[in-house]
Design a protein around this motif. Structure first.
Motif: not given
Lengths: 250, 193
Positions: A9-12, A19-20, A28-29, A229-230
């Motif tokens: 999932c990408l939060d935009i 990402k929170g 920012d990711a 992401h990480e």
């Protein structure tokens, strides 16, 4: 055999991936197009984009991003966040999204689920439910998890299904960002209640957590953001691990 | 030129993006002359059978499609509309394939959504290079019953037609444009027919 899906999932926000943790401390990711391409190459089965841009003037940015995404990505993707009307849904679908996801707007006006399902088919309507355990009860939260509603999660899931949702995306706010595993009991209850696919979300930290959710509940897919992401775990590692356990995986 | 038929049930843009990425010229159009003149025709579709059929009939596209001589590829709802009849809205199809389209039984999880394996049952140029273990992306609540025109099946709740072929008409229930590398190969096979 139908495969279990792994969905990053990408939060935009304002055209960037963020990402929170437990819906807070947004950071920012990266560039969503680059990330989407990377995930697709690593074997992601689908992608979900959730736009957390609050302002109306930024909505056009999202439609442009969806167009770019559709021209680059050869796997299905869902777009959610701020879809409040049939017109919002139409704009994103016409731009190339395969599915749209409704959250607060569906709670506020449940008929919206039916309206979009009738216009574009149930298969493109995902109802996203943010849920949190409050005094032993799983309750539905809206407005990016800020507002508690009186709705019981299983009841709301059932109602969304009856109104024409084609899929549910269930996020446990207690688990989101914790990396301690998915909310198995509520996922199990919801997946056993509705006859549509359920996507588990919130809490993935290791490849074992994906195995757990597929072995102990009947969810169709599992979603994660931060760990992908990480590069805490990558998608291909998760998938090859699940294959060794004979979980059906592409 | 490859014509992608435009009507009221479309994932036409995704199909166009994919065809172009394979290096072919294409146009999304509902112009019958252009469709007839195209080297190949793609008939995509996402949505409801009844309103789609009504639209095709209103604009004369139903007859136009039935008479096409060049290779035609129906995708998803496109495949279902090429069949004889669909339970969805009790819709008469274009009758290219002698198959009925039915709804999955309600005891299973419907729609059938996600990646599933296709099993080729007959030789077809469309599936060249595809093995029995390859997964493609499906999303549908209605399915085409297997017939002698079935060239690949898929199993979900029950066996159904994943790929069909009759003469110049080809069809897939899955979305090749959403099926990553395998989908690209199938589309490329069609475009090179």
């Amino acid at each position: 055999m139908l495969k279990k899906r792994i969905i990053p999932c990408l939060d935009i926000k304002d055209g960037r991936t963020v990402k929170g943790v437990q819906f807070q401390n947004i950071k920012d990711a990266g560039d969503p197009l680059e990330l989407a391409k990377r995930y697709s190459d690593e074997g992601a089965d689908e992608l979900v984009f959730l736009d957390i841009t609050a302002t109306l003037e930024k909505r056009q940015t999202l439609v442009k991003l969806v167009e770019q995404m559709a021209s680059k990505i050869r796997i299905p993707f869902t777009v959610g966040g701020g879809i409040n009307s049939l017109a919002d849904a139409e704009a994103v679908i016409r731009a190339g999204a395969d599915k749209i996801s409704l959250n607060s707007a569906a709670v506020k006006r449940p008929e919206l689920i039916t309206e979009i399902a009738e216009a574009f088919g149930s298969q493109c309507v995902v109802v996203a439910i943010d849920t949190k355990l409050v005094e032993d009860q799983w309750k539905v939260f809206v407005n990016a998890g800020k507002t508690e509603t009186p709705l019981n999660t299983v009841d709301w899931a059932k109602r969304a299904f009856n109104l024409g949702a084609g899929e549910l995306l269930l996020t446990s706010m207690n688990h989101d960002g914790s990396r301690n595993g998915f909310a198995l009991p509520i996922l199990k209850d919801v997946a056993a209640t509705v006859n549509i696919p359920v996507i588990a979300s919130g809490g993935a930290g290791t490849r074992e957590h994906f195995a757990e959710v597929f072995e102990q509940t009947s969810v169709s897919a599992a979603l994660a953001a931060g760990i992908f992401h990480e590069s805490v775990v990558n998608i291909s590692e998760v998938k090859s691990y699940l294959k060794t356990l004979n979980i059906p995986i592409r | 030129m490859i014509a992608i038929i435009q009507y009221n049930a479309g994932n036409a843009t995704s199909v166009k993006n994919t065809v172009e990425s394979l290096g072919f010229d294409c146009e999304i159009t509902s112009d019958q002359q252009k469709i007839r003149a195209a080297e190949k025709v793609i008939f995509p579709g996402v949505g409801a059978a009844q309103s789609a059929k009504l639209y095709l009939k209103t604009y004369g596209l139903d007859n136009c499609i039935q008479k096409l001589q060049q290779p035609v590829l129906g995708i998803c709802l496109g495949q279902q509309l090429l069949c004889a009849h669909s339970e969805e809205g009790n819709t008469t199809g274009l009758g290219i394939f002698n198959a009925k389209v039915k709804r999955f039984p309600a005891n299973g999880i419907v729609p059938h959504m996600g990646w599933n394996t296709i099993t080729p049952v007959k030789e077809t140029a469309l599936l060249e290079g595809i093995t029995a273990y390859d997964d493609v992306y499906f999303v549908h609540s209605y399915y085409c019953e297997p017939t002698s025109e079935t060239v690949a099946t898929c199993d979900y709740i029950l066996p159904f037609s994943a790929v069909m072929q009759k003469d110049n008409f080809y069809a897939t229930q899955f979305h090749p444009e959403k099926s990553a590398g395998i989908g690209l190969q199938i589309l490329n096979n069609f475009l090179k027919l």
